[in-house]
Motif scaffolding. Structure first.
Motif, short mmCIF file in Angstrom:
data_model
loop_
_atom_site.label_atom_id
_atom_site.label_comp_id
_atom_site.label_asym_id
_atom_site.label_seq_id
_atom_site.Cartn_x
_atom_site.Cartn_y
_atom_site.Cartn_z
N CYS A 176 0.85 -1.20 0.00
CA CYS A 176 0.00 0.00 0.00
C CYS A 176 0.88 1.25 0.00
O CYS A 176 1.80 1.37 0.81
N GLY A 216 -1.50 -4.66 2.50
CA GLY A 216 -1.36 -3.76 3.63
C GLY A 216 -2.56 -3.84 4.54
O GLY A 216 -3.59 -4.43 4.19
N ARG A 220 -4.52 1.13 7.33
CA ARG A 220 -3.69 1.99 6.50
C ARG A 220 -4.44 2.41 5.23
O ARG A 220 -4.34 3.56 4.80
N LYS A 221 -5.18 1.48 4.67
CA LYS A 221 -5.96 1.81 3.48
C LYS A 221 -7.09 2.79 3.80
O LYS A 221 -7.40 3.68 3.00
#
Length: 549
Positions: A176, A216, A220-221
């Motif tokens: 990511c 990821g 975080r996304k």
């Protein structure tokens, strides 16, 4: 540098630039063929430079408009004596169009030189971009000095960015991206939204590819998605405000009007089709790339739905196809709500560049069949391709039109009186410099005042409309008392007549009685041959030149 790729890139650019080059080299006037777009953008830009921010009305094409403002600053500095002239508007329109095509050409050339994309990527992207011309039969709005051609760089760069991310995913573990990627993605979406709201969805494709294909944590996304939303909203507001020179009060007011227009009045300012049949006639050959795009979307959906159980990749690709379905549905809803040729142009761009994504996403075992099928379809379209006529009339006829416009302007200066423009309907536009500036260019949005005689008052000398068209005013339909008051006071009346349009008498019932009484001098100027457009001037000969208060 790979000289073979450089040569191919130059060839691709030349092929794409061929139709617009033919238009310019044939001697046709950009102004005469697209006078509405040219005048609107030209005088809006002059208004920004002059500080007339309160009378500015722009809802689309902001990034292009910022470029046009700086272009106008250069033009007015180089030739200040031509301010408001047809010649300067022509130069403005030509440079606006040329800048877009140069930008597209540089993107294509950089793609071929770069090693970020495979040869297959380069071929399909170039083919989709070039095929726009033969498939749409040189659709005329792509040669206009307005925002449509400036959408192509947005779709082209978004496609290339998404393909680059897809290549990284296929080469191995794709982690990511960091926060900077999502900030840039948001800024890019904000720029696209300001150029044309409907293009923002496609501009978000790189971000979607990153979120769907990368490895990821979900957190975080999620942070990345929120960053895109925040930076997109901020860049949208910042660019919008910069257009109004960071005048917070005017910017906030314009921003409210902007969103109100998007939510409730998006059909304002364009001609709407009354039926699907009429919309298809207006759209002309735009339907062909849309039909190819829909067919490819259906086939791709069937392919990826059948392979949805092929591990994470199958599901991820199906999610991307689902997002393109959302884009297609959204554009269909826009066309239904705003049934105009301009809405269909956006759907055409989405279809053309979505085909590229479908071909690159397709499994290798099926890609060859899809490529051959689409190749044959495009080849048939190109073989049947007949270039659209260049311009609305022969270039020699355009010279006659420009000469007629100059003769009307000379007559107005010779009579040397205040002027009243009657333009209740765009279909009877007189094609005069006053009408181009006050009506089409929107300078009359900064309205004049009346004195006790119902005669227009003299406007401040620092107003742009007063500088360009001294003591020239517009009287609209329903202002029946102001028209005779101004005419009897000694004003010149200017109006237009068109063989296919309504009569001026339909809007001003007492017009004939006013202009046919004794002592009236009337001058008629055929602008376009055959009575297609005629400009008229009338004034009372035995009345002194009025003094405005």
């Amino acid at each position: 540098m790979n000289t073979r790729n450089l040569g191919i890139g130059f060839l691709i650019v030349m092929l794409f630039e061929l139709p617009i080059s033919a238009f310019f080299l044939s001697g046709h006037s950009e102004f005469l063929n697209f006078w509405e777009f040219a005048c609107y953008r030209y005088y809006t830009g002059l208004g920004i430079i002059n500080g007339d921010l309160q009378s500015i009305w722009v809802v689309q094409g902001f990034p292009m408009a910022i470029f046009q403002e700086y272009l106008l600053r250069l033009l007015t500095k180089m030739s200040p004596g031509e301010l408001g002239s047809i010649n300067q508007i022509e130069t403005f329109a030509r440079v606006t169009v040329c800048a877009a095509y140069v930008m597209i050409g540089l993107i294509l050339l950089a793609m071929w030189i770069s090693s970020r994309w495979t040869s297959f990527d380069k071929v399909v992207v170039s083919s989709a971009t070039i095929a726009i011309w033969p498939l749409t039969r040189d659709y005329y709005l792509l040669q206009a000095p307005d925002y449509w051609i400036y959408e192509v760089p947005i779709y082209l760069l978004s496609t290339l960015w998404a393909l680059n991310l897809l290549r990284r995913y296929r080469e191995g573990s794709f982690q990511c991206p960091g926060i900077i990627f999502f900030v840039v993605s948001g800024i890019w979406a904000g720029i696209a939204f300001l150029q044309k709201p409907s293009s923002a969805g496609f501009a978000l494709l790189p971000c979607l590819f990153a979120l769907v294909l990368s490895e990821g944590s979900e957190l975080r996304k999620l942070v990345g998605a929120l960053t895109v939303a925040g930076s997109g909203a901020f860049s949208h507001w910042a660019i919008f405000l910069s257009y109004f020179r960071f005048n917070l009060r005017l910017g906030q007011s314009a921003y409210r009007h902007y969103w109100n227009w998007l939510a409730h009045h998006a059909e304002t300012g364009t001609s709407l089709a009354s039926s699907i049949g009429e919309l298809l006639r207006w759209s002309q050959f735009l339907i062909l790339p849309i039909a190819i795009g829909i067919a490819t979307l259906l086939v791709s959906t069937a392919i990826f739905f059948g392979r949805r159980n092929d591990g994470p990749q199958g599901r991820r690709y199906l999610m991307l196809i689902g997002y393109i379905w959302l884009l297609a549905i959204a554009h269909a809803l826009v066309v239904l709500k705003r049934p105009s040729g301009t809405s269909v142009v956006d759907a055409m761009f989405v279809s053309a560049f979505s085909v590229v994504l479908f071909l690159v996403l397709a499994p290798m075992s099926i890609r060859r069949v899809l490529n051959w099928s689409l190749g044959i379809a495009v080849l048939v379209a190109c073989v049947a391709y007949k270039p659209a006529p260049l311009g609305n009339w022969p270039s020699s006829g355009e010279l006659n039109v420009l000469g007629s416009i100059d003769r009307v302007s000379a007559a107005v200066h010779r009579i040397h009186r205040p002027l009243i423009l009657l333009l209740p309907d765009n279909r009877i536009h007189p094609y005069t410099v006053e009408a181009f500036g006050l009506y089409t260019g929107g300078l009359a949005l900064k309205a004049h005042m009346l004195d006790e005689r119902l005669v227009p008052r003299k406007m401040p000398s620092d107003w742009l409309r007063q500088r360009l068209f001294p003591n020239s005013f517009i009287i609209n339909r329903g202002q029946d008392l102001q028209l005779p008051a101004a005419f009897n006071a000694g004003f010149i009346l200017m109006w237009g007549e068109a063989s296919s349009g309504p009569r001026i008498q339909d809007y001003f019932p007492g017009f004939d009685m006013l202009t046919r009484k004794p002592g009236v001098v009337r001058n008629d100027f055929p602008i376009i041959a055959g009575g297609a457009v005629t400009a008229h001037l009338a004034y009372l000969k035995n009345v002194d030149t009025p003094i405005l208060r």
